[in-house]
Design a protein around this motif. Sequence first.
Motif, PDB file in Angstrom:
ATOM      1  N   ARG A  40       0.818  -1.220   0.000  1.00  0.00           N
ATOM      2  CA  ARG A  40       0.000   0.000   0.000  1.00  0.00           C
ATOM      3  C   ARG A  40       0.852   1.270   0.000  1.00  0.00           C
ATOM      4  NH1 ARG A  40      -2.971  -3.881   1.331  1.00  0.00           N
ATOM      5  NH2 ARG A  40      -5.236  -3.889   1.175  1.00  0.00           N
ATOM      6  N   ASN A  53       1.485   2.494  -3.850  1.00  0.00           N
ATOM      7  CA  ASN A  53       0.576   3.437  -4.511  1.00  0.00           C
ATOM      8  C   ASN A  53       0.032   4.475  -3.522  1.00  0.00           C
ATOM      9  OD1 ASN A  53      -1.142   1.794  -3.111  1.00  0.00           O
ATOM     10  ND2 ASN A  53      -2.452   1.290  -4.832  1.00  0.00           N
ATOM     11  N   ARG A  54       0.705   4.549  -2.396  1.00  0.00           N
ATOM     12  CA  ARG A  54       0.421   5.566  -1.376  1.00  0.00           C
ATOM     13  C   ARG A  54      -1.016   5.539  -0.862  1.00  0.00           C
ATOM     14  NH1 ARG A  54       2.702  11.104  -3.397  1.00  0.00           N
ATOM     15  NH2 ARG A  54       1.622  11.876  -1.586  1.00  0.00           N
ATOM     16  N   LEU A  55      -1.613   4.348  -0.841  1.00  0.00           N
ATOM     17  CA  LEU A  55      -2.854   4.219  -0.082  1.00  0.00           C
ATOM     18  C   LEU A  55      -2.514   4.459   1.377  1.00  0.00           C
ATOM     19  CD1 LEU A  55      -4.682   1.122  -1.610  1.00  0.00           C
ATOM     20  CD2 LEU A  55      -5.306   3.519  -1.789  1.00  0.00           C
ATOM     21  N   ILE A  56      -1.285   4.096   1.752  1.00  0.00           N
ATOM     22  CA  ILE A  56      -0.728   4.472   3.050  1.00  0.00           C
ATOM     23  C   ILE A  56       0.495   5.337   2.744  1.00  0.00           C
ATOM     24  CG2 ILE A  56       0.351   3.623   5.159  1.00  0.00           C
ATOM     25  CD1 ILE A  56      -1.189   1.026   4.803  1.00  0.00           C
ATOM     26  N   LEU A  60      -3.222  10.740  -8.338  1.00  0.00           N
ATOM     27  CA  LEU A  60      -4.412  10.099  -8.897  1.00  0.00           C
ATOM     28  C   LEU A  60      -4.103   9.530 -10.274  1.00  0.00           C
ATOM     29  CD1 LEU A  60      -7.449  12.360  -7.960  1.00  0.00           C
ATOM     30  CD2 LEU A  60      -6.674  10.246  -6.901  1.00  0.00           C
ATOM     31  N   ARG A 113      -2.269   6.321  -9.966  1.00  0.00           N
ATOM     32  CA  ARG A 113      -3.165   5.230  -9.596  1.00  0.00           C
ATOM     33  C   ARG A 113      -4.048   4.815 -10.760  1.00  0.00           C
ATOM     34  NH1 ARG A 113      -5.320   7.551  -3.872  1.00  0.00           N
ATOM     35  NH2 ARG A 113      -3.448   7.185  -2.622  1.00  0.00           N
ATOM     36  N   ARG A 114      -4.418   5.793 -11.598  1.00  0.00           N
ATOM     37  CA  ARG A 114      -5.323   5.481 -12.698  1.00  0.00           C
ATOM     38  C   ARG A 114      -4.617   4.785 -13.842  1.00  0.00           C
ATOM     39  NH1 ARG A 114      -8.764  11.134 -12.883  1.00  0.00           N
ATOM     40  NH2 ARG A 114      -9.960  10.731 -11.001  1.00  0.00           N
ATOM     41  N   SER A 139      -2.491  -0.723 -10.850  1.00  0.00           N
ATOM     42  CA  SER A 139      -3.811  -1.235 -10.519  1.00  0.00           C
ATOM     43  C   SER A 139      -3.651  -2.282  -9.444  1.00  0.00           C
ATOM     44  CB  SER A 139      -4.470  -1.858 -11.741  1.00  0.00           C
ATOM     45  OG  SER A 139      -4.859  -0.861 -12.631  1.00  0.00           O
ATOM     46  N   MET A 140      -4.699  -2.425  -8.642  1.00  0.00           N
ATOM     47  CA  MET A 140      -4.562  -3.299  -7.486  1.00  0.00           C
ATOM     48  C   MET A 140      -5.640  -4.378  -7.494  1.00  0.00           C
ATOM     49  SD  MET A 140      -3.696  -1.843  -3.778  1.00  0.00           S
ATOM     50  CE  MET A 140      -3.246  -2.886  -2.427  1.00  0.00           C
ATOM     51  N   PHE A 148      -7.408  -7.157  -4.817  1.00  0.00           N
ATOM     52  CA  PHE A 148      -7.518  -7.264  -3.371  1.00  0.00           C
ATOM     53  C   PHE A 148      -7.874  -8.676  -2.915  1.00  0.00           C
ATOM     54  CE2 PHE A 148      -8.224  -2.947  -4.537  1.00  0.00           C
ATOM     55  CZ  PHE A 148      -7.579  -2.227  -3.558  1.00  0.00           C
ATOM     56  N   SER A 175      -9.976  -9.437  -0.651  1.00  0.00           N
ATOM     57  CA  SER A 175     -11.421  -9.564  -0.449  1.00  0.00           C
ATOM     58  C   SER A 175     -12.199  -9.262  -1.721  1.00  0.00           C
ATOM     59  CB  SER A 175     -11.850  -8.616   0.655  1.00  0.00           C
ATOM     60  OG  SER A 175     -11.549  -7.285   0.270  1.00  0.00           O
ATOM     61  N   ALA A 214     -13.277  -6.963  -3.269  1.00  0.00           N
ATOM     62  CA  ALA A 214     -13.689  -5.555  -3.231  1.00  0.00           C
ATOM     63  C   ALA A 214     -14.381  -5.118  -4.517  1.00  0.00           C
ATOM     64  CB  ALA A 214     -12.489  -4.640  -2.926  1.00  0.00           C
ATOM     65  N   ALA A 218      -8.399  -4.796 -12.885  1.00  0.00           N
ATOM     66  CA  ALA A 218      -7.035  -4.257 -12.861  1.00  0.00           C
ATOM     67  C   ALA A 218      -6.400  -4.289 -14.243  1.00  0.00           C
ATOM     68  CB  ALA A 218      -6.194  -5.044 -11.862  1.00  0.00           C
ATOM     69  N   ASP A 239     -12.930  -2.192   2.454  1.00  0.00           N
ATOM     70  CA  ASP A 239     -12.217  -2.655   1.258  1.00  0.00           C
ATOM     71  C   ASP A 239     -12.766  -2.014  -0.019  1.00  0.00           C
ATOM     72  OD1 ASP A 239     -14.580  -4.080   1.522  1.00  0.00           O
ATOM     73  OD2 ASP A 239     -13.808  -5.817   0.448  1.00  0.00           O
ATOM     74  N   LYS A 240     -14.054  -1.714  -0.034  1.00  0.00           N
ATOM     75  CA  LYS A 240     -14.624  -1.051  -1.226  1.00  0.00           C
ATOM     76  C   LYS A 240     -14.055   0.364  -1.358  1.00  0.00           C
ATOM     77  CE  LYS A 240     -18.164  -4.186  -1.442  1.00  0.00           C
ATOM     78  NZ  LYS A 240     -17.457  -5.452  -1.211  1.00  0.00           N
ATOM     79  N   GLU A 267     -11.228   1.364  -0.131  1.00  0.00           N
ATOM     80  CA  GLU A 267      -9.817   1.246  -0.474  1.00  0.00           C
ATOM     81  C   GLU A 267      -9.640   0.949  -1.965  1.00  0.00           C
ATOM     82  OE1 GLU A 267      -7.514  -2.024   1.179  1.00  0.00           O
ATOM     83  OE2 GLU A 267      -6.048  -0.548   1.810  1.00  0.00           O
ATOM     84  N   ALA A 268     -10.492   0.061  -2.484  1.00  0.00           N
ATOM     85  CA  ALA A 268     -10.413  -0.261  -3.912  1.00  0.00           C
ATOM     86  C   ALA A 268     -10.677   0.990  -4.745  1.00  0.00           C
ATOM     87  CB  ALA A 268     -11.424  -1.352  -4.248  1.00  0.00           C
ATOM     88  N   ARG A 294     -10.202   4.043  -3.892  1.00  0.00           N
ATOM     89  CA  ARG A 294      -9.034   4.927  -3.788  1.00  0.00           C
ATOM     90  C   ARG A 294      -7.893   4.417  -4.667  1.00  0.00           C
ATOM     91  NH1 ARG A 294      -6.770   5.312   1.784  1.00  0.00           N
ATOM     92  NH2 ARG A 294      -5.352   6.782   0.823  1.00  0.00           N
ATOM     93  N   ALA A 295      -7.695   3.095  -4.643  1.00  0.00           N
ATOM     94  CA  ALA A 295      -6.582   2.523  -5.398  1.00  0.00           C
ATOM     95  C   ALA A 295      -6.739   2.756  -6.897  1.00  0.00           C
ATOM     96  CB  ALA A 295      -6.475   1.025  -5.117  1.00  0.00           C
ATOM     97  N   PHE A 296      -7.988   2.892  -7.366  1.00  0.00           N
ATOM     98  CA  PHE A 296      -8.191   3.139  -8.789  1.00  0.00           C
ATOM     99  C   PHE A 296      -8.246   4.626  -9.105  1.00  0.00           C
ATOM    100  CE2 PHE A 296      -9.186  -1.313  -8.757  1.00  0.00           C
ATOM    101  CZ  PHE A 296      -8.619  -1.729  -9.946  1.00  0.00           C
ATOM    102  N   GLY A 297      -7.928   5.465  -8.108  1.00  0.00           N
ATOM    103  CA  GLY A 297      -7.755   6.883  -8.377  1.00  0.00           C
ATOM    104  C   GLY A 297      -9.018   7.715  -8.297  1.00  0.00           C
TER     105      GLY A 297
END
Lengths: 390, 323
Positions: free
Chosen positions: A75, A78-81, A104, A107-108, A112-113, A115, A117, A119, A181, B189-190, B192-193, B195-198
């Motif tokens: 994380r 991609n600086r989620l943290i 952004l 990330r775009r 790509s991530m 997960f 779970s 998500a 992704a 998680d939704k 976070e997802a 956010r991860a996609f911008g």
Amino acid sequence: MSNTQEILEVNNVFKVFGDAPDQAMDMLRNGATKEQVLSETGQNVGVFDASFTVKRGEIFVIMGLSGSGKSTLVRLLNRLIEPSSGSIKLKGQNITNLKDKDLLNVRRQDMSMVFQSFALMPHMSVIENAAFGLEISGIDKKTRHQRALTALEQVGLGSYAHSRPDQLSGGMQQRVGLARALANDPTILLMDEAFSALDPLIRYEMQGELIRLQKEQERTIVFISHDLDEAIRIGDRIAIMEGGRIVQIGTPQEIMNNPADDYVASFFKGVDATKTIKVKDIAQKDALTVSSTSSADVALTEASGQFAYLLDDGGRFVGVSPITQGKSSTVASLMSERLSAQYSLNASTSLKESISIVSESPYPVPVLDDKGVYQGTLSKDHILATLANN
Amino acid sequence: MIDVSFLDPFQNLTIPVGEWVESVLNYLVHNFRDFFRAARWPIDQILDLVESILSFIPPLIGILLSALFGWQVAGPRMGVFCAITLTMLGLIGVWEQSMVTLSLVITSLFFCVVIGVPLGILSARYDRVEKTIRPILDAMQTLPAFVYLVPVVMLFGIGNVPGVLVTIIFALPPLVRLTNLGIRQIPEDKIEAARAFGCTKQQMLVKVQLPLATPTIMAGVNQTLMLSLSMVVIASMISVEGLGQMVLRGIGRLDMGLATVGGLGLVLLAIFLDRLTQAMGEQSNSSGAVRWYQVGPIGLVLSWFDSSAKQNVATPQTKATQE
């Protein structure tokens, strides 16, 4: 510049969780350990001085038990943290000090991530989910659905485009997560324990799927896993993490042969060595190779072995012919004497998987890369010798 | 004497809350009356619009439209149910009053949504906003309506518009609370997802948070409607028309028939609105493969148009082959 081998460069990255990370960072710079920081400041060090590089087109597995900081580390990429300190360079560009807007875009477009779970968005259909990243980037509906459908077809879910995610099984849902992704066509794919929530059979199938996709598209993937078998099966290189620290980085075989410490060694204790060794690492280059387009006679005097391996101009394997020591022969006659039995091995096959093929083959089996280029041969004797050494 | 006042200090030590409120109110009434009169304007406009539409529609058309609407959002059974409850309202002779009450309720719902949903979103995003407005919401829900009925009359006068205002005060809190809750309980998680996609904050809200919170927000809308209906009777004390006034007049004259008819009308209206909004909430819960325009009467009409269009295309072709 984008052709450099190192696509991602992580240097001395720290992450401190807590309300006073600066104080903890000062202590860490002065050489304090994670435990000292925790007991004196109450700050928890999540990632401790992580440095590694990821090469273009490889699957880089970050492996560790739960609590080792591997999910935090991915994380940070991609600086989620937000990292507390250190630099992360993507294609030479430092992304740790990017402004929000540029972040952004990274990330775009670049990362790509996938997960653990899945998500997925329950209020969207499968294709809308797969097109989510593109929708966020503001790509028009027609284009994004087209690209999403292509991605869904790549993971074998083209016919489920208009289903709802909750109508699919876990494995299929994660395929949608993977398609989401892939649809972005990212520079780097971050997969956070992507297959850990699946049952073993489906997990194995998904690993095979990822390996197949990787052969077709040559993505750069950072894969997080707590499963050593998974790491060995899909990883080109593995980073082992313990307590927020990367303790060793290397190919599965390197780590296995030279574990950095007892922790790593104990990790690899139960692992079947033949699974970690890839045939490309043990292929022998001493067999006679002949260019099939040359018209010159081939002198077979210096040849070792009883077989000649015929290659085309691009070095791709064409066939194998038996030869007789001390005689010379023309390429044309070699071509005409090619053996009908065709055995070959992909370079990334593990030694374990290669044994049955090599044992059936009447000649040392040629090892080819993904494009069919000859890399060397693997004989029964050599397999036995390798096993004896391990 | 000294002992007594020591143990019971509140004989001399008091905060004159009542006097303060009165003087503040007097000050407001004398200096800002025009301002409050002007504040009536938006409510007045919406209320007039809704009321004129509802009273303009003849009962039979109204029943038909509501049946079609019910069918659209929750299937043919809901359509029949809507038709029955509204027919009952007509049969017990309270159609006109029901429409007045309905327009009051719809108007207050409109303002509750306009104020409540953004407030809920803000309090979900910022903990400080939530902490600040929570006691205010508590007060709005627990303060007896009679307490603010008088100041509202002093500032805004009497009639339907101040009636809508007191209804808004009473009915707003659940919508704010449930919007807040709905957004906060979206799985991490939704988020976070996304956010991860911008996602920007705006995209996060529109594409992820609001759609995922819709069932909970609809439950808030449902609660707001129910509270509005229960407030209508109390609001009738400041001369709000409709079913509430029937009840109030019935009680005042000890005319139990009149009061019961008014009460029954309110109950029928409540059941009608409750079922409809609940069904809408469930609908938003299970959205997905089937679109809203593919079901119900609209779906029927569209598919009919679709097939007739296909036939139109098909006929010349068959003609051509015959020729």
